[in-house]
Enzyme design. Structure first.
Site, PDB file in Angstrom:
ATOM      1  CD  GLU A   1      12.410  -3.492 -12.852  1.00  0.00           C
ATOM      2  OE1 GLU A   1      13.383  -3.132 -12.280  1.00  0.00           O
ATOM      3  OE2 GLU A   1      12.709  -3.860 -14.122  1.00  0.00           O
TER       4      GLU A   1
ATOM      5  CD  GLU B   1      11.522  -0.788 -17.454  1.00  0.00           C
ATOM      6  OE1 GLU B   1      12.887  -0.792 -17.252  1.00  0.00           O
ATOM      7  OE2 GLU B   1      10.907  -0.003 -16.393  1.00  0.00           O
TER       8      GLU B   1
HETATM    9  C1  GLA Z   1      14.767  -1.073 -14.651  1.00  0.00           C
HETATM   10  C2  GLA Z   1      13.790   0.118 -14.201  1.00  0.00           C
HETATM   11  C3  GLA Z   1      13.818   1.261 -15.064  1.00  0.00           C
HETATM   12  C4  GLA Z   1      15.276   1.336 -15.440  1.00  0.00           C
HETATM   13  C5  GLA Z   1      16.061   0.263 -15.935  1.00  0.00           C
HETATM   14  C6  GLA Z   1      17.505   0.400 -16.291  1.00  0.00           C
HETATM   15  O1  GLA Z   1      13.904  -1.710 -15.400  1.00  0.00           O
HETATM   16  O2  GLA Z   1      12.504  -0.288 -13.877  1.00  0.00           O
HETATM   17  O3  GLA Z   1      13.603   2.347 -14.319  1.00  0.00           O
HETATM   18  O4  GLA Z   1      15.998   1.752 -14.229  1.00  0.00           O
HETATM   19  O5  GLA Z   1      15.889  -0.754 -15.150  1.00  0.00           O
HETATM   20  O6  GLA Z   1      17.644   1.367 -17.146  1.00  0.00           O
END
Ligand code: GLA
Length: 773
Positions: free
Chosen positions: A181, A258
């Site tokens: 991210e 995710e």
């Molecule tokens: C983002 C991050 C993860 C985690 C989620 C929240 O998507 O990529 O590593 O921190 O947020 O749980």
């Protein structure tokens, strides 16, 4: 052939993500779909983190995912767990990632590897090692030579473990993620490309590399030769989320890398949950459209020891449990969510196929109440101090975790002198001649306190500072511990005086430190403080287990600190909750006697515990009034905007009609687009005339009302997570007000707003007034 045509064919064949598919691996990026051995393959991945699961239970958790209907395990690698000191690598025990991946393979599951180097994941510093901070000017997650050199060493060590496990070499790893991210951190394609190049070099040309980001920002760092996937949570409008990707890459397979099943908990905030129905509806929609996904988390596990991170803006440390309200509970048990999801996944199996049965569950049980028999008060430990003229953070002394005490001699000070501790990371107790004069909690940005009575020259000042997790999200990951800058005394009407000449006592978080302490009997002669608590210190006890079973040890009579059982670090405790028990797995218990050590920097009201069969994760005990921000009166605010917003599900900018300077911004919502009672905001940015945005690290917020029990508190409007929101209480009518304290004055000229992500952007504000002060 014409040169341009040649170049075009070269790009098509070698650089396009859709040809990166290796015939050799069997896993390919096809047109509109992933394929495995030539057949369309929908990735149904379960996110699991090996260091968060006791190693003896790895197999059971993997089997639970398989029985749920998943075909892949998705995992991060945790650099700071693997490299505790520069070039000291640990891939053994809990850190044996190769063994974990081989277990997945034995179960017939594919693997997605997410080697960072940054992983976020609510893990200490997002997985980066604290020792990087010993170089003051290091630029983390950027093309800083030292940072990239250190990443290179770790990535090579990791690849030496896993190189031969990629799909093209007959292993289970079908995809590898580049960074994590990055769009939530900045725009820097050269840096992301440098990480990609390391992975290519280490894992070869045939493995599929991908990036994950949010729908709103994936283009910022998207590299042409990588597969792009998106992250979003349960309830999101899936069609709308993928729309921008489909526009730029109509042939890309779609994957939500995710899909958040629940959410994580922070100390001093409500326990987070997400409805099962939202999750199963999202999974069903993706399955029906053959969209690949990874369910983050399918089983969260535990932030053992000091591995829990902290969220930002502000400072919001994560609790020890990483239960995440996931389908498989922290202790590996199926929840109602699990069975609902299993039914959903079973509904999309090819005719005649069945899901495998659930593996055996690990029994859970109770441990009879027990009392601690020995203690070592913090005030009397025999440390050897280091001497420094000026304050230095913990890292300067080579300590990554634990607590630290700074002591100096004071000049004569009149009552009312203000002491500024700039800044206490993360929780400080301040004493003059052994009497506590106050506490400073970084969650509330507290840095000052007043000296209550005249202080004689030569009096001793002691500041005990406990480090909680390092921030794992946003720019604030460069998070030093202890006291970061200095300590100052300000007498009324005079300039501040910096206090110097410090004795520094280190209290590292490691078992040797606790065990080599001289313990004394804990009997009725031990003095309690005026609030009835026993002294801060290390407490030692023994409890008896008749038949080893998973249990949850209670700490609701304790203050704040860390717990070890039989040498295993169980994690942090804090009386404010919401977590009041620690998961204690049977595999770390002995039948017979078990040793427990608790470091409590506040002191327990009773040095007792017991094991219960169910965790207590939702018992919030906020007692101090300053833990809840109060809403300021709006009389003295000046109106800078009044008007309508557009009905849309994306970002929109509201330019102020009369820009100006201010520290507080009040948003008065007058009505909703959907005509309902409720107002909601997922994210806010405020900008200054040069087009820069006001940093959000020190923002605090209050609101006229917030929906209780659904994790929709005011600061969710700027927690950097588009999937969470501030939402007014269901029974409160319009108007609704949200006031943000920016932490300092800025020139302000516009507001950017993002409504909620669910279909139709529910409770989006249609008309509003903005005022500043
Ligand atoms: C983002 C991050 C993860 C985690 C989620 C929240 O998507 O990529 O590593 O921190 O947020 O749980």
């Amino acid at each position: 052939m014409h040169n341009t045509l040649r170049l075009f064919l070269f790009i098509l064949v070698f650089l396009s993500p859709f040809s990166r598919a290796s015939a050799k691996s069997g896993f390919e990026v096809g047109k509109g779909a992933f394929t495995l051995d030539g057949e369309p393959f929908t990735v149904k991945a379960a996110e699991l983190h090996y260091p968060r699961i006791p190693r003896p239970y790895w197999k059971q958790r993997i089997e639970m995912c398989k029985a749920l209907g998943m075909n892949t395990i998705c995992l991060y690698t945790f650099w700071n767990a693997h490299e505790p000191a520069p070039d000291v690598f640990d891939f053994s025990g809990q850190n044996d990632i190769r063994a974990f991946i081989e277990l997945c393979q034995e179960e017939g599951l594919k693997v997605i590897l997410r080697p960072g180097p940054y992983v976020c994941a609510e893990w200490e510093m997002g997985g980066l090692p604290w020792w990087l901070l010993r170089k003051d000017d290091i630029r983390l997650r950027e093309d800083d030579p030292l940072f990239l050199e250190r990443v290179g060493h770790f990535q090579e060590a990791l690849a030496a473990q896993l190189q031969d496990l990629t799909a093209d070499k007959g292993g289970p790893i079908i995809m590898i993620q580049v960074e994590n991210e990055y769009g939530s951190y900045g725009k820097n394609k050269p840096y992301v490309a440098a990480i990609r190049d390391m992975l290519r070099k280490n894992f070869g040309p045939d493995v599929v590399l991908f990036q994950c980001d949010w729908s709103s920002n994936f283009l910022d760092n998207g590299l042409d030769d990588l597969v792009w996937t998106l992250n979003f949570g349960t309830g999101a409008d899936i069609q709308a989320q993928f729309q921008p990707l489909v526009e730029v890459r109509p042939d890309s397979p779609l994957m939500c890398s995710e899909f958040w099943s629940g959410w994580f908990d922070k100390w001093g905030a409500e326990h987070e949950t997400r409805p099962a129905a939202d999750m199963t509806a999202g999974i069903a929609e993706m399955l029906s459209r053959e969209i690949s996904f990874s369910l983050y988390m399918t089983h969260g596990g535990t932030n053992w020891g000091h591995w829990a991170g902290a969220n930002s803006p502000g400072y919001a440390p994560d609790v020890t449990s990483y239960d995440y309200d996931a389908p498989i509970s922290e202790s590996g048990r199926p929840t109602a969510k699990y069975f609902a999801l299993r039914d959903t996944l079973a509904g999309y199996l090819p005719a005649g196929e069945k899901l495998p049965p659930l593996p055996d569950l690990i029994p859970s049980g109770e441990v009879r109440p027990f009392a601690f028999k020995e203690y070592a008060p913090l005030g009397q430990l025999h440390y050897k101090p280091k001497r420094e003229v000026f304050i230095r953070p913990m890292e300067y002394f080579g300590q990554g975790f634990g607590s630290i005490i700074y002591s100096t001699t004071l000049p004569q000070l009149p009552a009312g002198t203000v002491l500024t501790v700039d800044e206490p990371h993360d929780f400080a107790r301040v004493f003059i001649d052994g009497d506590e004069i106050g506490r400073l909690d970084r969650r509330m940005a507290q840095t000052t306190l007043s000296v209550p009575a005249d202080v004689a020259a030569g009096s001793r000042l002691d500041i005990l500072v406990e480090a909680t997790g390092r921030i794992n999200f946003g720019r604030a990951i460069k998070d030093y511990k202890g006291i970061t800058t200095g300590v100052y005394a300000t007498l009324p009407g005079l300039p501040s005086l910096e206090l110097t000449g410090w004795d520094v006592y280190l209290l590292p978080d490691n078992l040797e430190f606790y065990e080599t302490t001289a313990f004394a009997p804990l009997d009725s002669a031990v003095q309690r403080s005026s609030d009835g608590r026993l002294p801060a210190g290390i407490y030692r006890g023994t409890f008896v287990v008749e038949k080893a079973a998973d249990t949850f040890l209670r700490f609701d009579t304790w203050g704040k600190g860390l717990v070890y059982v039989n040498g295993h670090p169980l994690g942090r405790i804090w009386h404010i909750g919401p977590q009041q028990t620690l998961y204690t797995p049977a595999c770390w218990l002995n039948e017979g006697d078990n040793e427990i050590l608790v470091l409590d920097i506040i002191g327990p009201s009773e040095a007792l515990s017991e094991g219960v069969a169910e965790p207590i994760l939702d018992d919030l005990r906020l007692s101090l009034p300053d833990e809840q921000a109060e809403m300021p009166a709006l009389d003295s605010f000046r109106r800078v905007f009044e008007g309508p917003t557009q009905a849309c599900s994306g970002w929109q900018t509201l330019e102020f009609t009369s820009p100006g300077r201010g520290r507080y911004v009040a948003i008065e919502a007058l009505e909703a687009h959907d005509g309902g009672n409720i107002a909601s905001i997922a994210e806010i940015y405020i900008s200054t005339p040069g087009g820069l945005t006001v940093p959000r690290e020190n923002w605090r917020a209050s609101a006229s009302s917030s929906e209780v029990g659904r994790n929709r508190t005011p600061e969710k409007a700027f927690d950097l997570q588009e999937s969470t929101s501030w939402t007014s209480a269901p029974d409160a009518a319009y108007p609704h007000t949200l006031v943000i304290d920016l932490g300092a004055e800025y020139d302000l000229n516009a507001l950017r707003l993002l409504p909620r992500m669910e279909p139709g952007a529910p409770a989006a504000i249609r008309n509003l007034k903005v005022s500043i002060r």
